[in-house]
Design an enzyme around this catalytic site. Structure first.
Site, mmCIF file in Angstrom:
data_model
loop_
_atom_site.group_PDB
_atom_site.id
_atom_site.type_symbol
_atom_site.label_atom_id
_atom_site.label_comp_id
_atom_site.label_asym_id
_atom_site.label_seq_id
_atom_site.Cartn_x
_atom_site.Cartn_y
_atom_site.Cartn_z
ATOM 1 N N SER A 44 16.758 -6.674 -9.036
ATOM 2 C CA SER A 44 17.569 -5.307 -9.484
ATOM 3 C C SER A 44 17.594 -5.898 -11.115
ATOM 4 O O SER A 44 17.800 -6.951 -11.449
ATOM 5 C CB SER A 44 18.961 -5.322 -9.220
ATOM 6 O OG SER A 44 18.935 -5.152 -7.723
ATOM 7 N N GLU A 50 15.207 -8.666 7.328
ATOM 8 C CA GLU A 50 16.482 -9.376 7.479
ATOM 9 C C GLU A 50 17.305 -8.309 8.189
ATOM 10 O O GLU A 50 17.589 -7.064 7.902
ATOM 11 C CB GLU A 50 16.901 -8.937 5.877
ATOM 12 C CG GLU A 50 18.316 -9.406 5.517
ATOM 13 C CD GLU A 50 18.878 -10.766 6.401
ATOM 14 O OE1 GLU A 50 18.396 -11.751 6.081
ATOM 15 O OE2 GLU A 50 19.689 -10.245 7.167
ATOM 16 N N ASN A 108 24.906 4.022 -0.514
ATOM 17 C CA ASN A 108 25.049 5.099 0.818
ATOM 18 C C ASN A 108 24.291 6.279 0.469
ATOM 19 O O ASN A 108 23.848 6.856 1.268
ATOM 20 C CB ASN A 108 26.484 5.083 1.036
ATOM 21 C CG ASN A 108 26.887 3.988 1.627
ATOM 22 O OD1 ASN A 108 26.434 2.982 1.996
ATOM 23 N ND2 ASN A 108 28.218 3.904 2.031
ATOM 24 N N GLN A 159 18.030 -13.817 -5.705
ATOM 25 C CA GLN A 159 16.884 -12.731 -5.487
ATOM 26 C C GLN A 159 17.129 -11.916 -6.683
ATOM 27 O O GLN A 159 18.134 -11.451 -7.342
ATOM 28 C CB GLN A 159 17.565 -11.874 -4.243
ATOM 29 C CG GLN A 159 16.850 -10.517 -4.074
ATOM 30 C CD GLN A 159 17.399 -9.755 -3.290
ATOM 31 O OE1 GLN A 159 18.501 -10.089 -2.640
ATOM 32 N NE2 GLN A 159 16.838 -8.389 -3.358
HETATM 33 C C1 LIG Z 1 27.404 -7.146 -3.978
HETATM 34 C C2 LIG Z 1 26.239 -6.880 -4.538
HETATM 35 C C3 LIG Z 1 25.320 -7.848 -4.432
HETATM 36 C C4 LIG Z 1 24.168 -7.658 -4.924
HETATM 37 N N1 LIG Z 1 23.119 -8.764 -5.034
HETATM 38 C C5 LIG Z 1 21.935 -8.462 -5.684
HETATM 39 C C6 LIG Z 1 21.095 -9.710 -5.559
HETATM 40 O O1 LIG Z 1 21.531 -11.166 -5.426
HETATM 41 N N2 LIG Z 1 20.017 -9.510 -6.059
HETATM 42 C C7 LIG Z 1 19.485 -8.319 -6.681
HETATM 43 O O2 LIG Z 1 18.173 -8.120 -7.050
HETATM 44 N N3 LIG Z 1 20.070 -7.125 -6.430
HETATM 45 C C8 LIG Z 1 21.456 -7.439 -6.098
HETATM 46 N N4 LIG Z 1 22.232 -6.212 -5.892
HETATM 47 C C9 LIG Z 1 21.835 -4.972 -6.411
HETATM 48 C C10 LIG Z 1 21.749 -3.860 -5.441
HETATM 49 O O3 LIG Z 1 20.470 -3.828 -4.928
HETATM 50 C C11 LIG Z 1 21.730 -2.609 -6.391
HETATM 51 O O4 LIG Z 1 23.249 -2.475 -6.897
HETATM 52 C C12 LIG Z 1 21.396 -1.522 -5.597
HETATM 53 O O5 LIG Z 1 20.107 -1.324 -5.420
HETATM 54 C C13 LIG Z 1 21.946 0.100 -6.561
HETATM 55 O O6 LIG Z 1 21.318 -0.006 -7.758
HETATM 56 P P1 LIG Z 1 22.169 0.108 -9.046
HETATM 57 O O7 LIG Z 1 23.380 -0.688 -8.936
HETATM 58 O O8 LIG Z 1 21.289 0.082 -10.284
HETATM 59 O O9 LIG Z 1 22.697 1.629 -8.941
HETATM 60 P P2 LIG Z 1 21.994 3.058 -9.198
HETATM 61 O O10 LIG Z 1 20.462 2.950 -8.461
HETATM 62 O O11 LIG Z 1 21.835 3.046 -10.551
HETATM 63 O O12 LIG Z 1 22.700 4.113 -8.703
HETATM 64 C C14 LIG Z 1 23.893 4.608 -8.899
HETATM 65 C C15 LIG Z 1 24.508 5.768 -8.306
HETATM 66 O O13 LIG Z 1 23.578 6.533 -8.238
HETATM 67 C C16 LIG Z 1 23.391 7.002 -6.859
HETATM 68 N N5 LIG Z 1 21.863 7.379 -6.614
HETATM 69 C C17 LIG Z 1 20.688 6.754 -7.324
HETATM 70 N N6 LIG Z 1 19.690 7.321 -7.008
HETATM 71 C C18 LIG Z 1 20.000 8.540 -6.175
HETATM 72 C C19 LIG Z 1 19.273 9.533 -5.400
HETATM 73 N N7 LIG Z 1 17.700 9.252 -5.465
HETATM 74 N N8 LIG Z 1 19.821 10.497 -4.796
HETATM 75 C C20 LIG Z 1 21.324 10.241 -4.742
HETATM 76 N N9 LIG Z 1 22.040 9.336 -5.173
HETATM 77 C C21 LIG Z 1 21.264 8.471 -5.961
HETATM 78 C C22 LIG Z 1 23.603 5.810 -6.119
HETATM 79 O O14 LIG Z 1 23.757 5.989 -4.858
HETATM 80 C C23 LIG Z 1 24.826 5.281 -7.004
HETATM 81 O O15 LIG Z 1 26.009 6.181 -6.353
HETATM 82 C C24 LIG Z 1 23.705 -6.283 -5.268
HETATM 83 C C25 LIG Z 1 24.488 -5.354 -5.512
HETATM 84 C C26 LIG Z 1 25.814 -5.684 -5.220
HETATM 85 C C27 LIG Z 1 26.944 -4.582 -4.932
#
Ligand SMILES: Cc1cc2nc3c(=O)[nH]c(=O)nc-3n(C[C@H](O)[C@H](O)[C@H](O)COP(=O)(O)OP(=O)(O)OC[C@H]3O[C@@H](n4cnc5c(N)ncnc54)[C@H](O)[C@@H]3O)c2cc1C
Length: 395
Positions: free
Chosen positions: A130, A245, A376, A127
């Site tokens: 991100s 899903e 979360n 996928q």
């Molecule tokens: C185990 C795992 C597997 C994954 N596998 C895939 C994959 O195969 N393909 C893929 O495309 N992606 C994958 N992901 C990515 C996943 O979808 C993203 O990590 C997720 O969407 C969060 O984005 P980010 O990591 O950029 O964090 P960010 O969005 O940058 O968030 C960082 C912090 O800010 C907080 N935050 C952000 N926005 C807000 C808001 N509006 N209000 C309050 N708090 C906020 C978040 O809660 C978090 O604590 C995976 C992630 C994990 C952990």
């Protein structure tokens, strides 16, 4: 609410359980959604294909592609629960996610090409959503796809790509119209991962394993017939496939119940300063509190499953199940390490480590579940805005 088991579903559960015991390629050595070692891939392809062949996956697919054309959510939930309970490997990759997009939005040629290869696990999908600057706010993604004749040329970077190092095809989102409002102008693609310009770099995580990857896309040429759905409609394609899903809801309750059983076994065999840890009232209270959260999370999962089956799903169902699961999961892993006292510092491979270091690895991995599938904090906003109708977050 469906809490009374039916005889027919019980029989089905028995069949799935025996199938897993007979056919699955062993128990997963680590907690979470993990990438296997390369030498395990052939077995996991065969296992995924066997799940489809038995009708335990893809039952809702069109009959032309081996399904029944009818979703049976109750059975899908039983399969997910049994896989989690047995700690069996999940079907490898993001094939089920890609299949929902292809079935709903794909052309006939795409269905004919990709669906049989997903069923046989000839293709492993990853996928590619991100990006470093687009996770929770996925619609900010900046990977560009420019039309040039009969092709799109793609430049950008993806991250967190689970199983990217093993994938044959990527379910990619890229921006085709930078001038359109951000939720429009995104297009979904099926990208062959061996296309020149695709560079997959595994990331080494705190667990010591490489489950995710960075994927760099540099002048990658994709034929225009690999667009899934309409150009500019990728946001709807992605959301719809993610919305299909639902089996995760069922897996989560079963996963926690299994952990609670294992934790009690660990506690029963643990001593601190020569005394059984279970003699310590503070430890007993901590286990009791955890058991209560596990059972609450499991009941929430069952209530959500029931509403999904009866078509009365609520906006808060999936987010709340995920939040309660990931927090109880983290508490379980912390307790699993704490119960071992100083031996909790040992890791997989160390002499005398308990349970092959399973709890230590689970502890390091557990934070990931508070982020994956929607962080979360963001899910709490979803509950607040869509279920409780509280004032919207300032954006
Ligand atoms: C185990 C795992 C597997 C994954 N596998 C895939 C994959 O195969 N393909 C893929 O495309 N992606 C994958 N992901 C990515 C996943 O979808 C993203 O990590 C997720 O969407 C969060 O984005 P980010 O990591 O950029 O964090 P960010 O969005 O940058 O968030 C960082 C912090 O800010 C907080 N935050 C952000 N926005 C807000 C808001 N509006 N209000 C309050 N708090 C906020 C978040 O809660 C978090 O604590 C995976 C992630 C994990 C952990």
């Amino acid at each position: 609410m469906r809490l009374t088991p039916s005889l027919e579903l019980d029989e089905f559960r028995g069949q799935v359980r025996s199938f897993i015991a007979d056919k699955s390629p062993g128990v997963k050595p680590r907690a979470g959604i993990r990438a296997p070692e390369p030498e395990q891939i052939p077995d996991l392809r065969a296992w995924t294909a066997a799940l489809y062949d038995a009708g335990y996956l893809g039952a809702e697919w069109p009959t032309a592609y081996g399904g029944t054309g009818r979703a049976d959510l109750e059975r899908a939930f039983v399969v997910a629960e049994e896989l989690a309970r047995a700690r069996a490997w999940e079907p490898i990759g993001a094939g089920t996610l890609a299949a929902s997009a292809l079935i709903e939005f794909g052309s006939e040629e795409q269905k004919a090409r990709f669906l049989p290869r997903i069923r046989s696990a000839q293709d492993i999908w990853c996928q590619l959503f991100s990006e470093p600057g687009a996770g929770s706010d996925l619609a900010s993604l900046s990977t560009r796809a420019r039309r040039e004749g009969g092709e799109y040329v793609i430049d950008g970077q993806k991250v967190w790509t689970t199983n990217g190092q093993h994938a044959d095809v990527g379910y990619l989102l890229a921006r085709t119209d930078p001038d359109a409002p951000k939720h429009r102008g995104i297009t979904a693609f099926a990208l062959d991962m061996d296309t020149p310009g695709v560079d997959v770099r595994p990331l080494r995580e705190i667990t010591g394993t490489s489950d995710f990857n960075e994927v760099f896309l540099d002048g990658v040429r994709v034929p225009a017939d690999r667009v899934i759905g309409e150009v500019g409609d990728g946001w709807r394609v992605a959301n719809s496939s993610l919305g299909h899903e639902r089996s995760g809801v069922a897996a989560r309750g079963a996963d926690l119940l299994r952990q609670l059983d294992d934790l009690l076994e660990l506690a029963e065999g643990s001593r601190e300063s020569g005394q059984p840890v279970l003699d310590d009232p503070a430890t007993r209270r901590r286990i009791g509190r955890l058991a209560a959260s596990v059972h609450v999370a499991d009941l929430m999962s069952k209530a959500a499953q029931s509403r999904m089956v009866h078509g009365t799903e609520q906006a808060a169902d999936s987010p709340l199940v995920k939040i309660f699961f990931s927090e109880a999961n983290l508490a379980a892993a912390e307790l699993g390490v704490a119960l071992q006292g100083v031996d909790g510092l040992l890791v997989e491979g160390d002499p005398d480590v308990r349970a092959d270091g399973w709890w230590q690895d689970a502890f390091l991995y557990a934070r990931a579940y508070t982020i994956a599938g929607g962080a979360n904090e963001v899910l709490r906003n979803v509950v607040a805005e869509r279920a409780l109708h509280l004032p919207r977050e300032k954006r």
